[in-house]
Design a protein around this motif. Sequence first.
Motif, PDB file in Angstrom:
ATOM      1  N   SER A 166      -2.060  81.177  45.117  1.00  0.00           N
ATOM      2  CA  SER A 166      -1.117  80.959  46.424  1.00  0.00           C
ATOM      3  C   SER A 166      -1.223  79.693  46.910  1.00  0.00           C
ATOM      4  O   SER A 166      -2.330  78.795  46.407  1.00  0.00           O
ATOM      5  N   THR A 167      -0.537  79.211  47.838  1.00  0.00           N
ATOM      6  CA  THR A 167      -0.712  77.906  48.578  1.00  0.00           C
ATOM      7  C   THR A 167      -1.919  78.008  49.314  1.00  0.00           C
ATOM      8  O   THR A 167      -2.767  76.839  49.409  1.00  0.00           O
ATOM      9  N   ASN A 168      -2.416  78.957  49.734  1.00  0.00           N
ATOM     10  CA  ASN A 168      -3.857  79.320  50.426  1.00  0.00           C
ATOM     11  C   ASN A 168      -4.812  78.678  49.429  1.00  0.00           C
ATOM     12  O   ASN A 168      -5.700  78.180  50.062  1.00  0.00           O
ATOM     13  N   SER A 169      -4.812  79.515  48.207  1.00  0.00           N
ATOM     14  CA  SER A 169      -6.032  78.977  47.309  1.00  0.00           C
ATOM     15  C   SER A 169      -5.575  77.493  46.918  1.00  0.00           C
ATOM     16  O   SER A 169      -6.973  76.809  46.912  1.00  0.00           O
ATOM     17  N   LYS A 170      -4.897  76.927  46.610  1.00  0.00           N
ATOM     18  CA  LYS A 170      -4.381  75.539  46.542  1.00  0.00           C
ATOM     19  C   LYS A 170      -5.205  74.445  47.840  1.00  0.00           C
ATOM     20  O   LYS A 170      -5.907  73.700  47.389  1.00  0.00           O
ATOM     21  N   LEU A 171      -5.134  74.952  49.102  1.00  0.00           N
ATOM     22  CA  LEU A 171      -5.573  74.401  50.177  1.00  0.00           C
ATOM     23  C   LEU A 171      -7.043  74.518  50.201  1.00  0.00           C
ATOM     24  O   LEU A 171      -7.532  73.474  50.518  1.00  0.00           O
ATOM     25  N   ALA A 172      -7.762  75.644  49.682  1.00  0.00           N
ATOM     26  CA  ALA A 172      -8.860  75.686  49.413  1.00  0.00           C
ATOM     27  C   ALA A 172      -9.638  74.901  48.599  1.00  0.00           C
ATOM     28  O   ALA A 172     -10.514  74.351  48.949  1.00  0.00           O
ATOM     29  N   ILE A 173      -8.848  74.826  47.452  1.00  0.00           N
ATOM     30  CA  ILE A 173      -9.378  73.753  46.525  1.00  0.00           C
ATOM     31  C   ILE A 173      -9.427  72.356  47.004  1.00  0.00           C
ATOM     32  O   ILE A 173     -10.315  71.515  46.886  1.00  0.00           O
ATOM     33  N   ALA A 174      -8.206  71.845  47.717  1.00  0.00           N
ATOM     34  CA  ALA A 174      -8.353  70.594  48.310  1.00  0.00           C
ATOM     35  C   ALA A 174      -9.302  70.358  49.225  1.00  0.00           C
ATOM     36  O   ALA A 174     -10.061  69.352  49.377  1.00  0.00           O
ATOM     37  N   ILE A 175      -9.523  71.310  50.263  1.00  0.00           N
ATOM     38  CA  ILE A 175     -10.654  71.092  51.166  1.00  0.00           C
ATOM     39  C   ILE A 175     -12.137  71.258  50.510  1.00  0.00           C
ATOM     40  O   ILE A 175     -12.975  70.356  51.191  1.00  0.00           O
ATOM     41  N   LEU A 221       7.295  74.932  54.912  1.00  0.00           N
ATOM     42  CA  LEU A 221       6.925  73.630  54.040  1.00  0.00           C
ATOM     43  C   LEU A 221       5.995  74.037  52.491  1.00  0.00           C
ATOM     44  O   LEU A 221       6.155  73.349  51.803  1.00  0.00           O
ATOM     45  N   ASP A 222       5.608  75.380  52.814  1.00  0.00           N
ATOM     46  CA  ASP A 222       4.769  75.667  51.622  1.00  0.00           C
ATOM     47  C   ASP A 222       6.032  75.886  50.356  1.00  0.00           C
ATOM     48  O   ASP A 222       5.696  75.843  49.169  1.00  0.00           O
ATOM     49  N   HIS A 223       7.244  76.128  50.702  1.00  0.00           N
ATOM     50  CA  HIS A 223       8.246  76.344  49.690  1.00  0.00           C
ATOM     51  C   HIS A 223       8.625  74.888  49.256  1.00  0.00           C
ATOM     52  O   HIS A 223       8.623  74.857  47.982  1.00  0.00           O
ATOM     53  N   LEU A 224       8.516  73.692  50.122  1.00  0.00           N
ATOM     54  CA  LEU A 224       8.655  72.395  49.634  1.00  0.00           C
ATOM     55  C   LEU A 224       7.326  72.191  48.531  1.00  0.00           C
ATOM     56  O   LEU A 224       7.723  71.491  47.386  1.00  0.00           O
ATOM     57  N   ILE A 225       6.419  72.478  48.993  1.00  0.00           N
ATOM     58  CA  ILE A 225       5.094  72.231  48.032  1.00  0.00           C
ATOM     59  C   ILE A 225       5.160  72.959  46.772  1.00  0.00           C
ATOM     60  O   ILE A 225       5.017  72.414  45.368  1.00  0.00           O
ATOM     61  N   TRP A 226       5.819  74.162  46.769  1.00  0.00           N
ATOM     62  CA  TRP A 226       6.159  75.031  45.413  1.00  0.00           C
ATOM     63  C   TRP A 226       6.912  74.390  44.605  1.00  0.00           C
ATOM     64  O   TRP A 226       6.983  74.356  43.369  1.00  0.00           O
ATOM     65  N   LEU A 244       7.611  71.003  44.541  1.00  0.00           N
ATOM     66  CA  LEU A 244       6.977  69.768  43.893  1.00  0.00           C
ATOM     67  C   LEU A 244       6.087  70.308  42.776  1.00  0.00           C
ATOM     68  O   LEU A 244       5.959  69.501  41.920  1.00  0.00           O
ATOM     69  N   GLU A 245       5.434  71.215  42.885  1.00  0.00           N
ATOM     70  CA  GLU A 245       4.488  71.801  41.772  1.00  0.00           C
ATOM     71  C   GLU A 245       5.532  71.950  40.797  1.00  0.00           C
ATOM     72  O   GLU A 245       4.920  71.707  39.575  1.00  0.00           O
ATOM     73  N   ASN A 246       6.106  72.864  40.955  1.00  0.00           N
ATOM     74  CA  ASN A 246       7.379  73.060  39.714  1.00  0.00           C
ATOM     75  C   ASN A 246       7.808  72.063  39.132  1.00  0.00           C
ATOM     76  O   ASN A 246       7.904  72.037  37.737  1.00  0.00           O
ATOM     77  N   ARG A 247       8.081  70.919  39.602  1.00  0.00           N
ATOM     78  CA  ARG A 247       8.660  69.571  39.141  1.00  0.00           C
ATOM     79  C   ARG A 247       7.592  68.943  38.447  1.00  0.00           C
ATOM     80  O   ARG A 247       7.781  68.469  37.163  1.00  0.00           O
ATOM     81  N   LEU A 248       6.276  68.892  38.897  1.00  0.00           N
ATOM     82  CA  LEU A 248       5.358  68.520  38.179  1.00  0.00           C
ATOM     83  C   LEU A 248       4.916  69.050  36.949  1.00  0.00           C
ATOM     84  O   LEU A 248       4.505  68.505  36.014  1.00  0.00           O
ATOM     85  N   CYS A 249       5.238  70.585  36.991  1.00  0.00           N
ATOM     86  CA  CYS A 249       4.465  71.170  35.815  1.00  0.00           C
ATOM     87  C   CYS A 249       5.721  71.090  34.660  1.00  0.00           C
ATOM     88  O   CYS A 249       5.496  71.155  33.501  1.00  0.00           O
ATOM     89  N   TYR A 250       7.096  70.800  35.019  1.00  0.00           N
ATOM     90  CA  TYR A 250       7.996  70.821  34.291  1.00  0.00           C
ATOM     91  C   TYR A 250       8.050  69.310  33.692  1.00  0.00           C
ATOM     92  O   TYR A 250       8.017  69.331  32.479  1.00  0.00           O
ATOM     93  N   ALA A 251       7.498  68.309  34.307  1.00  0.00           N
ATOM     94  CA  ALA A 251       7.218  66.970  33.838  1.00  0.00           C
ATOM     95  C   ALA A 251       6.179  66.669  32.958  1.00  0.00           C
ATOM     96  O   ALA A 251       6.048  65.969  31.849  1.00  0.00           O
ATOM     97  N   LEU A 252       4.950  67.728  33.265  1.00  0.00           N
ATOM     98  CA  LEU A 252       3.776  67.143  32.596  1.00  0.00           C
ATOM     99  C   LEU A 252       3.217  68.265  31.668  1.00  0.00           C
ATOM    100  O   LEU A 252       2.410  68.162  31.089  1.00  0.00           O
ATOM    101  N   PHE A 253       3.711  69.464  31.767  1.00  0.00           N
ATOM    102  CA  PHE A 253       3.205  70.571  31.109  1.00  0.00           C
ATOM    103  C   PHE A 253       4.269  71.247  29.963  1.00  0.00           C
ATOM    104  O   PHE A 253       4.070  72.531  30.062  1.00  0.00           O
TER     105      PHE A 253
END
Length: 280
Positions: free
Chosen positions: A187-196, A238-243, A245-254
């Motif tokens: 989830s977004t909470n887990s992704k924030l934990a990775i960044a911190i 704001l978490d929806h906007l991050i989702w 953005l992540e969806n677009r990056l996954c579409y472009a790179l994966f």
Amino acid sequence: MGVDPTMSSQQILKQLSNHILFRSMHYAFIALQLRDELAKSSAGERSCLEMRPFVLWLTHILVSYSGDILVNLLLGTLPLEPLSNYHDVMLSTFAWYIIFYSPFDVAHSVARTTPFRCLATPVAALSQVLHIERGVHLASKVYGKNSLVPVIIIGTVIGSGAEFLKPVAALLINRCQMKPAAYIKLSTNSKLAIAISWLYLLQLNGSQLLFGLSRCQLQLYALLALMCFKFLALFYRLDHLIWLLENRLCYALFGGLYADLTKFFKRQPIPKCGSFTKFD
């Protein structure tokens, strides 16, 4: 009781996180999230509350102490050691009871209001930052400062332990949720934990990317940024906007863009007007 002016901000935050009001609100917020998730996943929420109170209590305790349990397991210590604090477990149990079984659901109705969520948001942010900091420094002592992968994994797990224990929690309330299987969702909470966790790891190794921030300064900045993000996610999604953005990056790179381009270039051409086909 006054505050000693010689105390550092880190010590003040640790004392604040151990205060009974802070702990009570933290456990009440966890119980509220558990009940809201149960209401979304189960058609018969009331029957589940009445028939399986022990299972729900066990799930709440598991989710409340999930970060400490998983980190102790990864560090080779006793995983259930956090549950040996009798008074803290009783406080968690009391918070669970008033959210789930208060008369006329008064506590649950109050906890779902915006003022309570605004109070609980900084509490959750402070708890997450302190847990990640403790996990990163414990892992650096056991595995060494240069062990990047173990430190990042432990910091992420302790910052979002509930996400990693959801399969176990789902098995406990499987009859309530009517789900055949459980799964892990980052989830977004887990992704924030990775960044911190990465920020604490950079500070631990004296990286110049943090412009010489000390451990205490990094803790304050991370707490402020996390609180701002949680408030923006609460009011502006704001978490929806991050989702997105992540969806677009996954579409472009994966592989998503490559798959669409492959379909585009392999599609059959449209016959021109006036041309003959084999069916003519």
